[in-house]
Structures are given as structure tokens and as C-alpha cells.
Design a protein around this motif. Structure first.
Motif, PDB file in Angstrom:
ATOM      1  N   GLY A 189     -58.421 -65.930  56.767  1.00 40.43           N
ATOM      2  CA  GLY A 189     -58.637 -64.613  56.212  1.00 40.43           C
ATOM      3  C   GLY A 189     -59.001 -63.558  57.238  1.00 40.43           C
ATOM      4  O   GLY A 189     -59.017 -62.368  56.926  1.00 40.43           O
ATOM      5  N   GLN A 190     -59.300 -63.987  58.468  1.00 41.17           N
ATOM      6  CA  GLN A 190     -59.704 -63.027  59.499  1.00 41.17           C
ATOM      7  C   GLN A 190     -58.491 -62.433  60.224  1.00 41.17           C
ATOM      8  O   GLN A 190     -57.428 -63.034  60.273  1.00 41.17           O
ATOM      9  N   ASP A 191     -58.728 -61.251  60.809  1.00 43.69           N
ATOM     10  CA  ASP A 191     -57.707 -60.563  61.595  1.00 43.69           C
ATOM     11  C   ASP A 191     -57.899 -60.863  63.082  1.00 43.69           C
ATOM     12  O   ASP A 191     -59.039 -61.002  63.546  1.00 43.69           O
ATOM     13  N   VAL A 192     -56.807 -60.916  63.810  1.00 43.31           N
ATOM     14  CA  VAL A 192     -56.842 -60.978  65.276  1.00 43.31           C
ATOM     15  C   VAL A 192     -55.960 -59.843  65.794  1.00 43.31           C
ATOM     16  O   VAL A 192     -54.855 -59.626  65.285  1.00 43.31           O
ATOM     17  N   THR A 193     -56.477 -59.113  66.793  1.00 43.18           N
ATOM     18  CA  THR A 193     -55.738 -57.978  67.346  1.00 43.18           C
ATOM     19  C   THR A 193     -55.372 -58.236  68.805  1.00 43.18           C
ATOM     20  O   THR A 193     -56.239 -58.598  69.606  1.00 43.18           O
ATOM     21  N   TRP A 194     -54.114 -58.089  69.110  1.00 40.49           N
ATOM     22  CA  TRP A 194     -53.649 -58.165  70.508  1.00 40.49           C
ATOM     23  C   TRP A 194     -53.651 -56.754  71.075  1.00 40.49           C
ATOM     24  O   TRP A 194     -53.219 -55.804  70.392  1.00 40.49           O
ATOM     25  N   VAL A 195     -54.122 -56.627  72.309  1.00 40.17           N
ATOM     26  CA  VAL A 195     -54.200 -55.322  72.958  1.00 40.17           C
ATOM     27  C   VAL A 195     -53.556 -55.410  74.338  1.00 40.17           C
ATOM     28  O   VAL A 195     -53.993 -56.198  75.186  1.00 40.17           O
TER      29      VAL A 195
ATOM     30  N   GLY B 125     -54.475 -73.391  60.298  1.00 36.33           N
ATOM     31  CA  GLY B 125     -53.352 -73.944  61.044  1.00 36.33           C
ATOM     32  C   GLY B 125     -53.526 -73.671  62.523  1.00 36.33           C
ATOM     33  O   GLY B 125     -54.482 -73.018  62.940  1.00 36.33           O
ATOM     34  N   THR B 126     -52.590 -74.179  63.286  1.00 34.48           N
ATOM     35  CA  THR B 126     -52.587 -73.982  64.735  1.00 34.48           C
ATOM     36  C   THR B 126     -51.393 -73.105  65.068  1.00 34.48           C
ATOM     37  O   THR B 126     -50.255 -73.515  64.865  1.00 34.48           O
ATOM     38  N   TYR B 127     -51.677 -71.890  65.529  1.00 31.34           N
ATOM     39  CA  TYR B 127     -50.619 -70.902  65.693  1.00 31.34           C
ATOM     40  C   TYR B 127     -50.471 -70.501  67.172  1.00 31.34           C
ATOM     41  O   TYR B 127     -51.216 -69.656  67.683  1.00 31.34           O
ATOM     42  N   PRO B 128     -49.502 -71.098  67.850  1.00 28.17           N
ATOM     43  CA  PRO B 128     -49.274 -70.754  69.262  1.00 28.17           C
ATOM     44  C   PRO B 128     -48.452 -69.469  69.397  1.00 28.17           C
ATOM     45  O   PRO B 128     -47.750 -69.066  68.470  1.00 28.17           O
TER      46      PRO B 128
ATOM     47  N   VAL C  43     -53.060 -69.736  71.973  1.00 29.30           N
ATOM     48  CA  VAL C  43     -53.092 -70.344  70.649  1.00 29.30           C
ATOM     49  C   VAL C  43     -54.233 -69.713  69.835  1.00 29.30           C
ATOM     50  O   VAL C  43     -55.323 -69.500  70.362  1.00 29.30           O
ATOM     51  N   VAL C  44     -53.936 -69.425  68.581  1.00 32.33           N
ATOM     52  CA  VAL C  44     -54.988 -69.087  67.616  1.00 32.33           C
ATOM     53  C   VAL C  44     -55.077 -70.248  66.635  1.00 32.33           C
ATOM     54  O   VAL C  44     -54.080 -70.594  65.999  1.00 32.33           O
ATOM     55  N   VAL C  45     -56.255 -70.857  66.565  1.00 34.99           N
ATOM     56  CA  VAL C  45     -56.495 -71.895  65.557  1.00 34.99           C
ATOM     57  C   VAL C  45     -57.281 -71.260  64.422  1.00 34.99           C
ATOM     58  O   VAL C  45     -58.296 -70.601  64.651  1.00 34.99           O
ATOM     59  N   VAL C  46     -56.774 -71.428  63.224  1.00 42.14           N
ATOM     60  CA  VAL C  46     -57.425 -70.894  62.034  1.00 42.14           C
ATOM     61  C   VAL C  46     -58.015 -72.066  61.249  1.00 42.14           C
ATOM     62  O   VAL C  46     -57.301 -72.988  60.881  1.00 42.14           O
ATOM     63  N   ARG C  47     -59.328 -71.998  61.042  1.00 37.21           N
ATOM     64  CA  ARG C  47     -59.991 -73.073  60.311  1.00 37.21           C
ATOM     65  C   ARG C  47     -60.222 -72.691  58.861  1.00 37.21           C
ATOM     66  O   ARG C  47     -60.343 -71.533  58.542  1.00 37.21           O
TER      67      ARG C  47
END
Ligand SMILES: [Cu+2]
Length: 152
Positions: free
Chosen positions: A83-89, A131-134, A148-152
Motif C-alpha cells: 500500500g505504500q508509495d515509492v518515488t524515484w528521483v 512481492g519482490t519487484y526488481p 529491488v523493491v520488496v513489498v511485505r
């Protein structure tokens, strides 16, 4: 087995290396198990930073932004909660973002929500499902510009 056949069977493994044939071993990177000890996009379990706490900064800098080197992501390996956001800059024009692993956009967990991004300087993804999102830089993955972003 007849003696002749047994001899044939026994000699087969010896012949594999007797010609010019050289077996090429291609490491297969599979997703979904980076948290279980595997390496995915250069992320080993101890490299993950946990940014799942409320108020944690879930920003990944690249191309010299936010503490990254020129050809790296910072942090490279991040854990967040569903449910969280991740921002690439950073500058996507010079560091195009693509989901997956080098050479395979489908590497990692199915349903990787990271979109191919080739312009602009910020991009936010909402990770709904664990999931595991590379992801990789389409230009510099070969230099290790992967994460990689791992979402728990
Ligand atoms: Cu790049």
C-alpha cells in the motif's frame, strides 16, 4: 541391459567434452526469493533497508541524486509495506527505468507495477501487493545499475 548397451551408456558422459562443444552455463535470475537468501539485481538480504515505517522516506535517487552515484540507485534494495508509495528521483531520459532484471522485463514477481519511464525526473509507484519487484536502468544495467523493491 546388454553389455554393449551398458558400455555405450557408460561412454556417453565421457564424450560430451571430447569435441569442440563447450557448455555455456547461463545464470538464471528468478524472482520472488530475494528475501530468502538469493541475490536478485545485486540485492542480498543484508542490503535491504526497511522503509516500511510510517513517515520513512521511500525515495530512490539515481544519476547522482539523493546520495546515489552516477550509475546506481540509493537505496538500491528497499523494503516497504503493501500500500505504500515509492518515488524515484533522477533524470529518466539518461537513466530509463524498466521493471525486471537485465534482459528480462518479466523477472521477479508477477504484476510488477513499476512502469517503463523514459522522461521526467520523478515517478511514484504505489505497491499494492506483497512481492519482490526488481527494476533496472535500461542504459546501465550492465554496470550494476539495478535494484529491488520488496513489498511485505
Ligand atoms: Cu542509468
Amino acid at each position: 541391459m546388454k553389455p554393449a548397451l551398458r558400455l555405450l551408456a557408460a561412454s556417453l558422459p565421457l564424450c560430451i567434452g571430447c569435441g569442440d562443444f563447450t557448455p555455456v552455463e547461463t545464470p538464471r535470475v528468478s524472482g520472488g526469493d530475494a528475501g530468502a537468501g538469493a541475490t536478485l539485481n545485486g540485492c542480498t538480504p543484508e542490503l535491504f533497508v526497511d522503509r516500511s515505517a510510517d513517515g520513512a522516506e521511500r525515495t530512490i535517487g539515481f544519476g547522482g541524486e539523493r546520495g546515489s552515484g552516477g550509475f546506481s540507485y540509493a537505496p538500491k534494495c528497499m523494503t516497504v509495506a503493501a500500500g505504500q508509495d515509492v518515488t524515484w528521483v533522477g533524470a529518466f531520459a539518461t537513466h530509463p527505468l524498466t521493471r525486471g532484471v537485465p534482459g528480462d522485463v518479466n523477472g521477479g514477481a508477477a504484476g510488477n507495477p513499476i512502469p517503463t519511464t523514459m522522461s521526467g525526473t520523478t515517478m511514484t509507484v504505489n505497491f499494492r501487493r506483497p512481492g519482490t519487484y526488481p527494476y533496472v536502468c535500461g542504459m546501465h544495467a550492465f554496470l550494476g545499475m539495478t535494484g529491488v523493491v520488496v513489498v511485505r
